[in-house]
Motif scaffolding. Structure first.
Motif, PDB file in Angstrom:
ATOM      1  N   TYR A  31      51.292  29.464  39.992  1.00 65.61           N
ATOM      2  CA  TYR A  31      51.291  30.790  40.518  1.00 65.61           C
ATOM      3  C   TYR A  31      49.853  30.265  41.520  1.00 65.61           C
ATOM      4  O   TYR A  31      48.773  29.813  40.692  1.00 65.61           O
ATOM      5  CB  TYR A  31      51.673  31.684  39.593  1.00 65.61           C
ATOM      6  N   TYR A  33      46.598  33.527  42.990  1.00 66.91           N
ATOM      7  CA  TYR A  33      46.728  33.993  43.556  1.00 66.91           C
ATOM      8  C   TYR A  33      45.145  34.935  44.118  1.00 66.91           C
ATOM      9  O   TYR A  33      44.620  33.762  44.069  1.00 66.91           O
ATOM     10  CB  TYR A  33      46.887  35.682  42.648  1.00 66.91           C
ATOM     11  N   TYR A  35      42.675  38.142  44.335  1.00 68.52           N
ATOM     12  CA  TYR A  35      42.182  39.680  44.952  1.00 68.52           C
ATOM     13  C   TYR A  35      40.854  39.620  45.100  1.00 68.52           C
ATOM     14  O   TYR A  35      40.231  39.138  45.485  1.00 68.52           O
ATOM     15  CB  TYR A  35      42.298  39.613  42.992  1.00 68.52           C
ATOM     16  N   TYR A  48      49.633  35.993  47.058  1.00 68.24           N
ATOM     17  CA  TYR A  48      49.628  35.339  45.790  1.00 68.24           C
ATOM     18  C   TYR A  48      50.962  33.834  46.442  1.00 68.24           C
ATOM     19  O   TYR A  48      51.290  34.066  48.206  1.00 68.24           O
ATOM     20  CB  TYR A  48      50.461  35.711  45.035  1.00 68.24           C
ATOM     21  N   GLU A  59      48.943  43.717  48.401  1.00 67.29           N
ATOM     22  CA  GLU A  59      48.951  45.222  48.299  1.00 67.29           C
ATOM     23  C   GLU A  59      48.020  45.431  49.939  1.00 67.29           C
ATOM     24  O   GLU A  59      48.138  46.141  50.313  1.00 67.29           O
ATOM     25  CB  GLU A  59      48.347  45.864  46.977  1.00 67.29           C
TER      26      GLU A  59
END
Lengths: 115, 111
Positions: A31, A33, A35, A48, A59
């Motif tokens: 994984y 991501y 941000y 992600y 988001e």
């Protein structure tokens, strides 16, 4: 073992310019991501990836694009930079074992200013 | 809008005092984590809580997950200057179990 490496550390862009924020991890994590952190707002998830070739929106994906051609790399692309994209960007990775056993490892961030 | 709200946003206390930071939401999370972030660095994981009502202790830090798994608290006993930093809660939810971060609490412990 470097962990999560982000480049560059700082960048100033003019409105309308494009750039790619680089992120690489050497922990064989599945994984990854991206941000962004704005003052007083915590971190917001942009995109992600759960593995090479698979990406999904978080988001706040508008104005950004990502790709995941290898397990190690997860670049973030800004096509037409806008002042609203001024922020600190963090890349993170994790190896997920089950739904509740996950630890995020963060890079040291990229501070981006769009003027 | 932020899924997780933290309070207080800023906290400045004297060394030796106790404090509690709150992380609240109207949503249910499968797990909740607390991170600490130093200036110019990324967040570093402190603890993960999974079960409603769970309490975990890490030296002088006590973490609690609400019974309904919608909120959490971080209590620090006898704060030290080394505790200074930005504390972030993060809840996991959604189809991909992504982590959503709170608004953060900036703690300053004065010697």
């Amino acid at each position: 073992n470097a962990g999560v490496t982000q480049t560059p550390k700082f960048r100033i862009l003019k409105i309308g310019q494009s750039m790619t924020l680089q992120c690489a991890q050497d922990m064989n994590h599945n994984y990854m991501y991206w941000y962004r952190q704005d003052p007083g707002m915590g971190l917001k998830l942009i995109y992600y990836s759960v593995g090479a070739g698979i990406t999904d929106k978080g988001e706040v994906p508008n104005g950004y694009n990502v790709s995941r051609s290898t397990t190690e790399d997860f670049p973030l692309r800004l096509e037409l930079a806008a002042p609203s994209q001024t922020s600190v960007y963090f890349c993170a990775s994790s190896y997920r074992q089950g739904a509740t056993n996950e630890k995020l490892f963060f890079g040291s961030g990229t501070q981006l200013s769009v003027l | 809008t932020q899924l997780l709200e933290q309070s207080p946003q800023f906290l400045s206390i004297q060394e030796g005092e106790n404090l509690t930071v709150y992380c609240n939401s109207s949503s249910v999370f499968s797990s909740l984590q607390w991170y600490r972030q130093e200036p110019g660095e990324g967040p570093v994981l402190l603890v993960t809580v999974v079960t409603g009502g769970e309490v975990k202790k890490l030296k002088r830090l006590t973490f609690q997950f609400g019974d309904a798994r919608k909120d959490s608290s971080l209590h620090i006993t006898a704060a030290q200057p080394g505790d200074t930093g930005l504390y972030l809660c993060a809840g996991a939810r959604g189809a991909g179990n992504q982590f959503y971060f709170g608004t953060g609490t900036s703690l300053t412990v004065i010697p």
